[in-house]
Write an enzyme that holds these catalytic residues in place. Structure first.
Site, PDB file in Angstrom:
ATOM      1  N   SER A 127       0.809  -1.215   0.000  1.00 45.01           N
ATOM      2  CA  SER A 127       0.000   0.000   0.000  1.00 45.01           C
ATOM      3  C   SER A 127       0.848   1.274   0.000  1.00 45.01           C
ATOM      4  O   SER A 127       0.501   2.253  -0.663  1.00 45.01           O
ATOM      5  CB  SER A 127      -0.939   0.013   1.212  1.00 45.01           C
ATOM      6  OG  SER A 127      -1.792  -1.095   1.191  1.00 45.01           O
ATOM      7  N   HIS A 178       0.616   4.647   4.590  1.00 38.58           N
ATOM      8  CA  HIS A 178      -0.104   5.258   3.465  1.00 38.58           C
ATOM      9  C   HIS A 178       0.315   6.722   3.276  1.00 38.58           C
ATOM     10  O   HIS A 178       0.640   7.148   2.162  1.00 38.58           O
ATOM     11  CB  HIS A 178      -1.611   5.175   3.708  1.00 38.58           C
ATOM     12  CG  HIS A 178      -2.163   3.808   3.530  1.00 38.58           C
ATOM     13  ND1 HIS A 178      -3.522   3.566   3.361  1.00 38.58           N
ATOM     14  CD2 HIS A 178      -1.571   2.586   3.491  1.00 38.58           C
ATOM     15  CE1 HIS A 178      -3.731   2.275   3.225  1.00 38.58           C
ATOM     16  NE2 HIS A 178      -2.562   1.658   3.317  1.00 38.58           N
TER      17      HIS A 178
END
Length: 255
Positions: A127, A178
């Site tokens: 991610s 993230h």
């Protein structure tokens, strides 16, 4: 730019790095989570981002989590995102720069998680690197507008907002990974986008037909002759999807 129309064989030929990464995601998922083969399970345990072990000198854990995932859904979602948003950058940057950008943003995401996350955090996943790709696209939008058109700009902005909102709404998400992955994309973008050329589907078409009999002929104005009456509704549709996702996220968060 983000519409995939290649055959499976052409996709692998045009985008070998993206194809290898997706194949690696599913190979590691198959051997660790599905078949649970002992050597690969042990490999995953030593590859996880564990802040405690990183603090004690196991620095490879800042790199290896990029390739592992917890469960089929996790591997599928990140691989699907990579298939959508990776090919254009692989072509525009070239293989060496794309590899550098992918690894660098993933590592920056893991570094952010290490420095700002709790000591007990344990995570894996691509991610951070995926958000790094979004960061590179966002840099294009605001500093290299010649590399991306308006329609794809709207798609990237909408998807980035959705991804950021869902980062804070969903549970079991490495928020720092993230956010810092996205920041990493903004940081490396000026380096990797030097001499970059806009994505061209025709470059791939010419490569796929190289060596065939006859010349390649096409009408360069073919798209202008077509009419897309729904095009003006695309931004409204995307924002409508965003609102629905936010509402769904809020409801699921408090149920």
């Amino acid at each position: 730019m983000f519409r995939r129309s290649e055959s499976f064989q052409d996709f692998i030929r045009f985008y070998p790095i993206v194809s290898f990464l997706v194949g690696l995601h599913f190979f590691l998922w198959l051997t660790t989570d599905f078949l649970m083969l002992s050597p690969f399970v042990a490999l995953e345990n030593s590859a996880e981002l564990n802040n405690y072990y990183v603090a004690n000198g196991e620095y490879w854990r800042l790199v290896t989590p990029i390739f592992f995932h917890y469960g089929f859904g996790h591997a599928l979602f990140n691989s699907f995102s990579l298939v959508l948003f990776g090919p254009a950058l692989e072509q525009m940057l070239g293989k060496p720069k794309f590899i550098f950008a992918y690894l660098a943003t993933g590592i920056i995401g893991n570094l952010g998680s290490f420095f700002f996350g709790p000591m007990h955090v344990v995570s894996v996943g691509a991610s951070g690197a995926i958000f790094g790709l979004f960061g590179i696209y966002l840099y294009m939008i605001y500093a290299r507008r010649e590399l991306i058109d308006q329609a794809n700009t709207q798609i990237i902005l909408t998807i980035s907002v959705i991804a950021l909102v869902m980062t804070f709404l969903r549970s079991n998400i490495n928020i720092y990974g993230h956010i810092f992955g996205l920041v990493g994309g903004l940081v490396v973008a000026p380096l990797v986008l030097r001499n970059a050329q806009p994505f061209s589907q025709w470059r791939n078409v010419r490569r796929s037909r190289k060596g065939s009999d006859g010349d390649i002929t096409f009408d360069p104005n073919r798209w202008k002759k077509r009419r897309f009456p729904m095009k003006k509704f695309l931004p409204k549709l995307l924002w409508g999807i965003l609102i629905l996702l936010v509402v769904f996220g809020l409801i699921s968060r408090f149920l």
